[in-house]
Design a protein around this motif. Structure first.
Motif, PDB file in Angstrom:
ATOM      1  N   LYS A 119      39.047  53.501  49.075  1.00 21.48           N
ATOM      2  CA  LYS A 119      40.198  54.397  48.954  1.00 21.48           C
ATOM      3  C   LYS A 119      40.162  55.079  47.585  1.00 21.48           C
ATOM      4  O   LYS A 119      39.712  54.500  46.599  1.00 21.48           O
ATOM      5  N   LYS A 120      40.685  56.303  47.540  1.00 20.39           N
ATOM      6  CA  LYS A 120      40.714  57.063  46.280  1.00 20.39           C
ATOM      7  C   LYS A 120      41.426  56.296  45.183  1.00 20.39           C
ATOM      8  O   LYS A 120      40.982  56.295  44.035  1.00 20.39           O
ATOM      9  N   GLU A 121      42.511  55.641  45.538  1.00 22.86           N
ATOM     10  CA  GLU A 121      43.288  54.900  44.549  1.00 22.86           C
ATOM     11  C   GLU A 121      42.485  53.746  43.966  1.00 22.86           C
ATOM     12  O   GLU A 121      42.524  53.481  42.770  1.00 22.86           O
ATOM     13  N   GLU A 122      41.753  53.054  44.840  1.00 20.02           N
ATOM     14  CA  GLU A 122      40.922  51.930  44.399  1.00 20.02           C
ATOM     15  C   GLU A 122      39.808  52.419  43.481  1.00 20.02           C
ATOM     16  O   GLU A 122      39.529  51.817  42.441  1.00 20.02           O
ATOM     17  N   ALA A 166      39.829  55.145  41.674  1.00 19.77           N
ATOM     18  CA  ALA A 166      40.446  55.574  40.408  1.00 19.77           C
ATOM     19  C   ALA A 166      40.729  54.376  39.515  1.00 19.77           C
ATOM     20  O   ALA A 166      40.489  54.422  38.303  1.00 19.77           O
ATOM     21  N   GLU A 167      41.209  53.300  40.115  1.00 18.90           N
ATOM     22  CA  GLU A 167      41.504  52.085  39.340  1.00 18.90           C
ATOM     23  C   GLU A 167      40.218  51.498  38.745  1.00 18.90           C
ATOM     24  O   GLU A 167      40.185  51.104  37.581  1.00 18.90           O
ATOM     25  N   ILE A 168      39.166  51.441  39.528  1.00 22.84           N
ATOM     26  CA  ILE A 168      37.880  50.923  39.041  1.00 22.84           C
ATOM     27  C   ILE A 168      37.383  51.767  37.874  1.00 22.84           C
ATOM     28  O   ILE A 168      36.970  51.239  36.839  1.00 22.84           O
ATOM     29  N   ASN A 226      39.133  53.949  35.915  1.00 21.36           N
ATOM     30  CA  ASN A 226      40.048  53.922  34.768  1.00 21.36           C
ATOM     31  C   ASN A 226      39.952  52.623  33.982  1.00 21.36           C
ATOM     32  O   ASN A 226      39.999  52.623  32.754  1.00 21.36           O
ATOM     33  N   ASN A 227      39.814  51.506  34.689  1.00 22.03           N
ATOM     34  CA  ASN A 227      39.740  50.207  34.027  1.00 22.03           C
ATOM     35  C   ASN A 227      38.323  49.835  33.602  1.00 22.03           C
ATOM     36  O   ASN A 227      38.120  48.815  32.953  1.00 22.03           O
ATOM     37  N   LYS A 228      37.359  50.650  34.037  1.00 21.94           N
ATOM     38  CA  LYS A 228      35.941  50.385  33.751  1.00 21.94           C
ATOM     39  C   LYS A 228      35.550  48.979  34.188  1.00 21.94           C
ATOM     40  O   LYS A 228      34.784  48.296  33.539  1.00 21.94           O
ATOM     41  N   ASN A 229      36.132  48.576  35.298  1.00 24.00           N
ATOM     42  CA  ASN A 229      35.862  47.269  35.884  1.00 24.00           C
ATOM     43  C   ASN A 229      34.969  47.492  37.104  1.00 24.00           C
ATOM     44  O   ASN A 229      35.425  47.499  38.243  1.00 24.00           O
TER      45      ASN A 229
END
Length: 159
Positions: free
Chosen positions: A104-107, A109-111, A113-116
């Motif tokens: 998902k786009k949100e997932e 983006a989170e990855i 942004n958090n560089k995780n």
């Protein structure tokens, strides 16, 4: 369906977005957008266009200008004019039964942004470079575009 009206509506948006770019880029992006929109509205059933990859898009626009193609795709995916939606997935390397998992786009983006960075299939941590290699991007015709074209709501007060 009035194809001329549809193209005009979306091309007006593209022209507004690229007005501050240099002439060469404006011509290229406008041409690419026109070719992609034409391909979609001329396609027998645009709902079947679920995975347009970069190689297919390069054939549609008859160019390998990666930067201008990517900018065009970005513009064609902007809401509320979204002609296309980005689709991200990762595929296992199993030769006989590759497994595909959509992200998902949100997932995503989170990855980012958090560089995780991790492999969504194995949950194992990976480098940014490895993550970039794992994630594939394709495009599909947006439900929003299909609805506007089907309802003939282009240019109406419905927008």
């Amino acid at each position: 369906m009035n194809k001329t009206l549809i193209k005009s509506y979306y091309m007006d948006f593209i022209q507004k977005e690229i007005r501050n770019q240099d002439l060469c880029m404006r011509k290229s992006v406008a041409n690419f957008a026109d070719l992609i929109i034409s391909f979609i509205i001329d396609y027998e059933d645009m709902q079947d266009l679920k995975e347009l990859d970069y190689s297919m898009i390069k054939r549609i626009v008859k160019s390998k200008e990666t930067d201008n193609i990517q900018y065009t795709l970005h513009l064609l995916a902007l809401e509320p004019y979204d002609v296309l939606n980005w689709v991200f997935y990762i595929e296992s390397e199993d030769f006989y039964e590759p497994k595909r998992e959509y992200i998902k786009k949100e997932e995503l983006a989170e990855i980012l942004n958090n560089k995780n960075f991790y492999n969504p299939l194995t949950d194992m941590k990976v480098s940014k470079e490895e993550f970039s290699r794992l994630v594939n991007t394709v495009f599909r015709v947006s439900d929003n575009f299909i609805k506007k074209v089907s309802d003939h709501s282009i240019g109406d007060n419905v927008l």
